[in-house]
Write a protein that holds these residues in place. Structure first.
Motif, short mmCIF file in Angstrom:
data_model
loop_
_atom_site.label_atom_id
_atom_site.label_comp_id
_atom_site.label_asym_id
_atom_site.label_seq_id
_atom_site.Cartn_x
_atom_site.Cartn_y
_atom_site.Cartn_z
N LEU A 106 0.83 -1.21 0.00
CA LEU A 106 0.00 0.00 0.00
C LEU A 106 0.86 1.26 0.00
CD1 LEU A 106 -2.88 -0.86 2.48
CD2 LEU A 106 -2.85 -1.04 0.01
N PHE A 107 2.04 1.18 0.63
CA PHE A 107 2.94 2.33 0.64
C PHE A 107 3.80 2.41 -0.62
CE2 PHE A 107 2.41 2.26 5.39
CZ PHE A 107 1.77 3.48 5.46
N ARG A 108 3.51 1.56 -1.59
CA ARG A 108 4.24 1.55 -2.87
C ARG A 108 5.74 1.37 -2.68
NH1 ARG A 108 -0.12 0.84 -4.37
NH2 ARG A 108 -1.47 2.13 -5.65
N GLN A 109 6.10 0.50 -1.73
CA GLN A 109 7.52 0.20 -1.51
C GLN A 109 7.91 -0.91 -2.47
OE1 GLN A 109 9.64 1.80 0.85
NE2 GLN A 109 7.94 3.21 0.68
N LYS A 110 8.43 -0.52 -3.65
CA LYS A 110 8.63 -1.53 -4.68
C LYS A 110 9.70 -2.55 -4.34
CE LYS A 110 6.75 0.88 -8.57
NZ LYS A 110 7.01 1.60 -9.80
N TRP A 111 10.57 -2.23 -3.39
CA TRP A 111 11.63 -3.19 -3.06
C TRP A 111 11.06 -4.47 -2.48
CZ3 TRP A 111 12.24 -4.57 2.12
CH2 TRP A 111 11.64 -3.73 3.06
N ARG A 112 9.78 -4.43 -2.04
CA ARG A 112 9.21 -5.62 -1.43
C ARG A 112 9.02 -6.76 -2.42
NH1 ARG A 112 4.42 -6.03 -3.53
NH2 ARG A 112 3.24 -7.38 -2.20
N THR A 113 9.00 -6.45 -3.74
CA THR A 113 8.60 -7.46 -4.71
C THR A 113 9.45 -8.71 -4.69
OG1 THR A 113 9.89 -6.27 -6.30
CG2 THR A 113 7.53 -5.93 -6.38
N SER A 114 10.75 -8.57 -4.40
CA SER A 114 11.56 -9.79 -4.49
C SER A 114 11.58 -10.55 -3.17
CB SER A 114 12.97 -9.49 -4.97
OG SER A 114 13.51 -8.46 -4.21
N ILE A 115 11.00 -10.01 -2.11
CA ILE A 115 11.02 -10.76 -0.85
C ILE A 115 9.62 -11.12 -0.36
CG2 ILE A 115 13.23 -9.93 -0.05
CD1 ILE A 115 11.71 -7.92 1.67
N ASN A 116 8.56 -10.63 -1.02
CA ASN A 116 7.24 -10.83 -0.41
C ASN A 116 6.79 -12.28 -0.46
OD1 ASN A 116 6.69 -10.82 -3.13
ND2 ASN A 116 4.75 -9.78 -2.92
N ARG A 117 7.06 -12.98 -1.57
CA ARG A 117 6.65 -14.38 -1.68
C ARG A 117 7.24 -15.21 -0.56
NH1 ARG A 117 5.86 -16.69 -6.25
NH2 ARG A 117 4.24 -15.12 -6.33
N PHE A 118 8.54 -14.98 -0.37
CA PHE A 118 9.32 -15.66 0.65
C PHE A 118 8.74 -15.41 2.05
CE2 PHE A 118 13.34 -16.09 2.94
CZ PHE A 118 13.89 -17.17 2.29
N ALA A 119 8.46 -14.13 2.31
CA ALA A 119 7.98 -13.75 3.64
C ALA A 119 6.55 -14.25 3.86
CB ALA A 119 8.06 -12.24 3.79
#
Lengths: 462, 178
Positions: A106-119
């Motif tokens: 929601l905060f448009r933190q694009k760096w999350r894309t490569s770790i979100n699946r994992f988390a």
């Protein structure tokens, strides 16, 4: 070029999220490789260890069901011990996954894309471990269905004025929504694996679970809307879950539990512990699967900053608890806190403080924030410290309750210890299966944040 | 020999930018039943294709409202009528204590609405589709960018549309059978 960019501190330029000059095809190739290749040897060994842990858990739970809850070291007044500590520990770890997948989205933190699946995977398996504790700590597990409002011949219904019932609804909703969110995110990537499949088995299974996804833009439109809505739903959900977990304690009247600071303090602690677990697992996974171009040092450093921030919040909460105990003028409350730091469980309290308050402060130094061995060690310390936090809250408050004649000391039995070790077995078994059979990075999302994905490139009249 | 039905035409484009330009040209030429395919959502494609905004939000609102209403009904009925137990002197109908479960069930139902509503709007699960027979189309989930124009479109003509797709940058144009 990438070497230059890694240390980029120029705030006017964004650090690139994917290094190594990849195109769309090589992104698919690298992320799908663990799924398509034979399981490496380290995976087989780790899986063997994890399954042994799972068997240990099953053995301990069987013993518990066979003999009754007396196999644990609980006594009166300490009626909650490692069972509740384990539950809160695991459910707290889960929170980082939802934070990364929902709040940072929601905060448009694009760096999350490569770790979100994992988390998110970590969230689901951690909540499963927590759920085992919740179900089995009721003692007579065959009547655990009493927790839910299910019509039964005895005409008994749950008491909706009890936080323990709220907790049942909160944790089961949390698990369901996390699982749906994770599955929705997986669909396009499962389709990628289906379309690359060279074996029939892979084609059939990934074909079924990718539900016929073909990347049509009309589908993407509804898909992105669903993803946004799920993120918007999960954000208050994740805050509510640990708040409600804290109500299990705060709504009671035990000195040391009956405080209004508990909900925010529990949420900050949950995110703190969850991020530490993500760092622990990611440091290992990026090394073993050679995915350093996607899980970059920039990602790790950003997570370490969040650990620093939430660790400081947790430290503030510890201080504020003491302040409120003194400021309230309530002698019972004051005793509870002095006893926490200097009573029979002083060792647990000071382990907690050194792991949770002192160790993350090292992340103020950039060198330490960007050092793999240091961040690994600190993340382990935080995991230990957060386990002790739950132990301190649960046990030290209970062992000196209302009547001095009932005061008692609690130590766990070998069954509790082995069950906790076994809960790691459950978690790691599922996590290793995830690492082998599912794309550990959200392929379509990573492609979306690459510069080549932007249709309006510089020099175009658009 | 049975005659095979025509599904439409499939054309591949070079990159997201070429795909979005192709979509704009198809829209301007008056095509309605066409679709673009990409490995990730491309921003600006909805307006380039001229499609209406998703209605998913309304489905979710309806489901969330249902969840909230059922939570209120369940807790009130259980506490006030089905199983009357006074605990700690609290009222049988203590709405403050009902808030957490109301919130959780609202989120749960809304979440189901979001996921299964998205499936319904997209017509998924659909394990067979004519495009799955096309070998080239397999890259659409990895690095390929495609356009299909369905034969059901009123402006569709096998030769005319094929030529048009090529004129607007199509690298290869193929026929897809049903």
């Amino acid at each position: 070029m990438s070497a230059l960019v890694v240390g980029n501190d120029d705030p006017s330029k964004r650090t690139p999220l994917v290094l190594g000059g990849h195109d769309f095809k090589s992104v698919s190739d690298i992320i799908c490789r663990p799924v398509e290749a034979k399981a490496p040897q380290w995976w087989m060994i780790a899986f063997g260890v994890a399954v042994s842990g799972l068997c240990l858990l099953i053995a301990m739970l069987s013993k518990l069901v066979w003999s009754g809850i007396g196999v644990w070291g609980l006594n009166n007044p300490v009626m909650w011990g490692w069972d509740l500590v384990g539950f809160v520990f695991w459910v707290g770890i889960g929170h980082a996954g939802t934070l990364i997948s929902a709040i940072l989205f929601l905060f448009r933190q694009k760096w999350r894309t490569s770790i979100n699946r994992f988390a998110e995977a970590m969230t689901i398996f951690a909540v499963m471990s927590a759920g085992i504790y919740i179900v089995f700590h009721v003692g007579r597990v065959w009547v655990a269905y009493f927790l839910f409002p299910i019509p039964n011949s005895m005409g008994i219904w749950p008491n909706f004025r009890s936080p323990l019932v709220w907790d049942v609804f909160a944790v089961s909703t949390y698990f369901t929504i996390s699982l749906l969110f994770w599955f929705v995110g997986l669909i396009p990537d499962l389709a990628t694996i289906r379309d690359r499949a060279t074996t029939k088995t892979r084609k059939i299974w990934y074909g079924i679970f990718s539900v016929g996804w073909r990347g049509a833009n009309r589908h993407w439109m509804n898909y992105e809307r669903a993803y946004l809505i799920l993120a918007a739903l999960s954000t208050p959900l994740v805050l509510s879950v640990h708040s409600i977990v804290s109500f299990d304690f705060a709504v009671s009247q035990v000195p040391g539990w009956h405080t209004t600071i508990f909900p925010p303090y529990f949420v900050a602690g949950a995110i703190f512990s969850g991020f530490a677990m993500v760092v622990t697992l990611m440091v290992a996974a990026r090394e073993l699967f050679n995915m350093k171009d996607f899980m970059t040092m920039h990602h790790l450093e950003t997570m370490n900053k969040i650990i620093l921030a939430t660790g400081t919040m947790v430290g503030y909460a510890y201080g504020m608890e003491f302040f409120m105990a003194w400021f309230s003028g309530n002698t019972f409350e004051q005793y509870a806190f002095i006893n926490r730091a200097f009573g029979p469980y002083y060792w647990a309290y000071w382990t907690m403080v050194s792991c949770n308050v002192i160790s993350p402060q090292l992340f103020w130094f950039k060198k330490i924030r960007r050092s793999i061995p240091m961040m690994f060690i600190i993340s382990i310390f935080v995991n230990i410290g957060m386990w002790f936090e739950r132990f301190v809250i649960t046990v030290t408050s209970l062992h000196r309750d209302f009547l001095p004649s009932s005061w008692f000391y609690y130590s766990p039995t070998w069954v509790e210890v082995c069950q906790f070790i076994g809960s790691f077995g459950l978690f790691l078994t599922f996590f290793l299966l995830f690492l082998k059979f599912l794309p550990i990075i959200a392929i379509s999302e990573v492609k979306g944040v690459m510069p080549a994905a932007n249709p309006h490139q510089p020099g175009e009249e658009h | 020999m049975t005659t095979v039905k025509l599904y439409g035409l499939l054309a591949e484009y070079k990159d997201p930018s070429a795909l979005i330009h192709a979509a704009e040209k198809l829209r301007d030429a008056g095509y309605k039943n066409f679709e673009t395919y990409s490995p990730f959502p491309i921003h600006g494609m909805d307006s380039a294709m001229g499609i209406k905004d998703s209605v998913l939000g309304w489905i979710v609102v309806a489901c969330g409202a249902t969840g909230l209403a059922s939570a209120i009904a369940l807790q009130t009925w259980v506490s006030v009528s089905a199983y009357r137990v006074v605990t700690s002197g609290k009222l049988l109908f203590s709405f403050q204590a009902f808030v957490p479960v109301c919130f959780e069930l609202m989120v749960l139902f809304a979440g189901f609405g979001a996921v299964f509503g998205m499936f319904a709007l997209n017509g998924l699960p659909k394990l067979y589709h004519p495009l799955f027979k096309n070998h080239r189309f397999r890259t659409a989930t990895s690095h390929g960018f495609f356009v299909t124009v369905e034969s059901s479109d009123s402006r569709f003509s096998l030769e005319g549309t094929a030529r048009f797709l090529q004129e607007i940058g199509g690298l290869s144009v193929e026929v897809v059978e049903e």
